[in-house]
Enzyme design. Structure first.
Site, PDB file in Angstrom:
ATOM      1  N   CYS A 109       4.464  16.655 -68.312  1.00 25.62           N
ATOM      2  CA  CYS A 109       4.351  17.291 -69.622  1.00 25.62           C
ATOM      3  C   CYS A 109       5.304  16.608 -70.601  1.00 25.62           C
ATOM      4  CB  CYS A 109       4.628  18.780 -69.582  1.00 25.62           C
ATOM      5  SG  CYS A 109       3.514  19.718 -68.541  1.00 25.62           S
ATOM      6  N   LYS A 147       3.693  10.991 -64.309  1.00 27.08           N
ATOM      7  CA  LYS A 147       4.629   9.903 -64.000  1.00 27.08           C
ATOM      8  C   LYS A 147       5.697  10.332 -63.012  1.00 27.08           C
ATOM      9  CE  LYS A 147       6.378   5.780 -64.591  1.00 27.08           C
ATOM     10  NZ  LYS A 147       5.715   4.635 -63.940  1.00 27.08           N
TER      11      LYS A 147
END
Length: 612
Positions: free
Chosen positions: A12, A607
């Site tokens: 996020c 990620k």
């Protein structure tokens, strides 16, 4: 202070900015920041802008930020201040109700967060019983409702944030504002958060990539920090003591905005693969001068036991590092996943041991959990790309991997530099013991060798075409090549959505060989020391009419036994596992593109994973 490796990525992302007056280009600024953050989450996106006279414009939905901009017109929005948030779904399905930013019951407070509020379920029950109307199931919505009662009682967002913090559990950061305010309040508790200071504005973001295009003057906030900022001022304090201001140093970053663009490459992943040789060169030059290198070498050389702990690609780097320590330094190392370590070893370590934590971001939740369990009980070293991260700040010693920003979700250059750093440490220990089998000249030649591998990138096309014809495949490696095939298989799964299983080649015949049928692809990664073991395994595949794809050194015998052969340059066997990683990355990249997949933003992953 000049900052260089102040780099972070996490699931996020949000960005908020405050100007002194109405801006017709506010939507464009927010949207551009959102595109920079898009690799952190692409399940939902939303923008909230507030005008000078306190009018809220909130637009959000499920989907990627570029598509939503076309549909909802993010870049056309105006206002004096605003927020954009991109979400990787954990609490609540990806839909409009769970999209951020959120608002309170009165639509007077608006905000966004990243991270996880782990007691969301119980908080939702309490809030509902108190009369709050929650629209979705997302944990970020809970924050706005927790702020509501104390804000309307005190009319002070900082005090409201202090009360809300006492009720929330988890690792998170958030930003919020009221429609009658002149700025924002933002809080950091376990998730990344940066303040950007520019001419006529202040901003906050989960990641530097959203700030660098606007300013290189940055404050990195620490856990427990609360910042109140307007267009021309900011005040940092600890959320538990709002009366005492904290002087957080402004750092002028040396990272340029060009480093957060794709340049002439179609994808960040391809750009970052091509950066592998130069980043390897920078790391090799940097390691002898790094602050803790000599001490880390001494600690590792004298430790009773050593553990390398990582997750995903970082675990595979640690696994290869354990081979280097065993072969070169003659020191046994136990590699472990973070979650595995917590179940097996936390009660087994003491001050005589060393635990080396590996994480490109320094914020991986599984690895932070390990740190929580062992800190102050043993010696902790972190191998990270972000020297301002939680792991780096709390470890006894830090080895930076000096890879600069890595924006594509799949790790490439950071993995290679993690391995190079571990190889360097093993070599230095081996030198002190007189057991070194790799000369300094050979080690220093590694960047040039990596560059030469990239010159042959067109030769991976037949590999990609062959693998794309099947829904699954096997990657097999022996000895030091085993961690490499695990990493290569992970990249294929991440970005092509094909199921490729990495396996120790000697184990293939113990069950998995039953998958073979005519033409079925099996890819081998080979270096010279294990050649004859692997040739036996190759023949097991060939005699069952499987198709043999091989990455290996110049060797006519191996080539003759392979249907496809990618020839690596002549090099010391210790370097072969690093060199062979590059064609595996290129194969995965080419396969993904050929299948119409976006290698920068694979579905369902982020990620860095900051949840358990």
């Amino acid at each position: 202070m000049k900052g260089r490796w102040l780099l972070l990525s996490s699931m996020c992302g949000f960005f908020a900015i405050s100007f002194s007056s109405q801006r017709s280009d506010l939507g464009k600024i927010l949207y551009r920041a959102g595109t920079r953050l898009a690799y952190r989450g692409y399940d939902t996106a939303g923008v909230a802008t507030i005008s000078e006279d306190g009018i809220l414009d909130l637009r959000k939905d499920a989907g990627e930020v570029e598509d939503l901009n076309e549909r909802l017109g993010f870049s056309q929005m105006t206002g004096q201040r605003g927020i954009i948030q991109l979400r990787w779904a954990t609490f609540g399905f990806p839909n409009k109700a769970n999209s951020q930013p959120h608002h309170d019951c009165r639509r007077f407070l608006v905000g966004a967060h990243n991270g996880n509020i782990i007691n969301t379920r119980s908080l939702r029950k309490e809030l509902s019983e108190d009369g709050h109307t929650l629209i979705g199931e997302n944990d970020g919505e809970v924050i706005l409702h927790l702020l509501e009662e104390p804000f309307y009682r005190t009319r002070n967002l900082a005090y409201a944030a202090q009360e809300a913090a006492a009720r929330m559990k988890g690792a998170y950061a958030y930003v919020t504002t009221s429609l009658d305010g002149d700025g924002f309040v933002s809080v950091k508790n376990g998730s990344s958060l940066f303040v950007g200071i520019g001419d006529g504005f202040r901003c906050v973001s989960s990641d530097l990539v959203a700030i660098l295009e606007l300013t290189r003057n940055v404050i990195q906030l620490q856990d427990g920090d609360l910042v109140h900022f307007t267009c021309d001022s900011h005040r940092v304090c600890n959320i538990r003591d709002l009366e005492v201001e904290i002087n957080r140093e402004v750092q002028e970053l040396s990272i340029t905005p060009e480093k957060i663009t794709k340049g002439n490459y179609p994808h960040f992943m391809l750009k970052e693969i091509h950066e592998i040789p130069s980043k390897a060169q920078e790391l090799i030059r940097y390691l002898p001068k790094a602050e803790h290198t000599c001490t880390v070498i001494e600690k590792l050389a004298s430790a009773r036991r050593i553990f390398f702990v990582g997750a995903g690609s970082s675990h595979f780097a640690g696994l290869l590092g354990s081979f280097y320590f065993g072969r070169l330094a003659k020191i046994p190392v136990t590699p472990a996943f973070g979650s595995e370590f917590l179940e097996k070893y936390p009660g087994c370590v003491d001050e005589r041991d060393v635990v080396l934590l590996i994480s490109q971001s320094g914020e991986t939740k599984d690895i932070k959990n390990v740190l929580d369990a062992i800190q102050n009980r043993t010696q902790v070293i972190s191998l990270v790309n972000n020297i301002g991260s939680t792991l780096a700040m709390r470890s006894n010693y830090v080895i930076p991997i000096a890879s600069d920003l890595e924006i594509a979700v799949p790790a490439t250059k950071t993995y290679v530099n993690q391995v190079i750093a571990l190889l360097y440490l093993a070599l230095k220990i081996a030198q002190t013991k007189g057991t070194n089998g790799l000369s300094a000249r050979e080690f220093l030649s590694l960047p040039d060798l990596l560059h030469s591998v990239l010159q042959d990138e067109s030769k991976v096309a037949p590999f990609a075409e062959e693998l794309a014809r099947w829904p699954d495949a096997y990657y097999l490696g022996y000895g030091m090549s085993y961690p490499v095939v695990l990493e290569g298989a992970l990249k294929m799964k991440e970005i092509t959505y094909l199921h490729v299983e990495g396996m120790y080649s000697g184990e293939f015949k113990h069950g998995s060989i039953s998958r073979l049928e005519e033409g079925y692809p099996v890819l081998f990664v080979v270096s010279e020391p294990e050649k004859y073991y692997v040739l036996s395994h190759v023949n097991e595949v060939r005699t069952r009419k499987g198709k043999v794809l091989t990455i290996g050194p110049p060797d006519e015998e191996l080539k003759a036994e392979s249907d496809l052969y990618f020839k690596l340059p002549e090099a010391h066997p210790v370097l072969m596992p690093i060199l062979s990683t590059v064609p595996l990355y290129m194969i995965a990249y080419r396969t993904a593109v050929d299948r119409g997949c976006n290698p920068d933003r694979p579905r369902n992953i982020s990620k860095t994973i900051t949840v358990d």
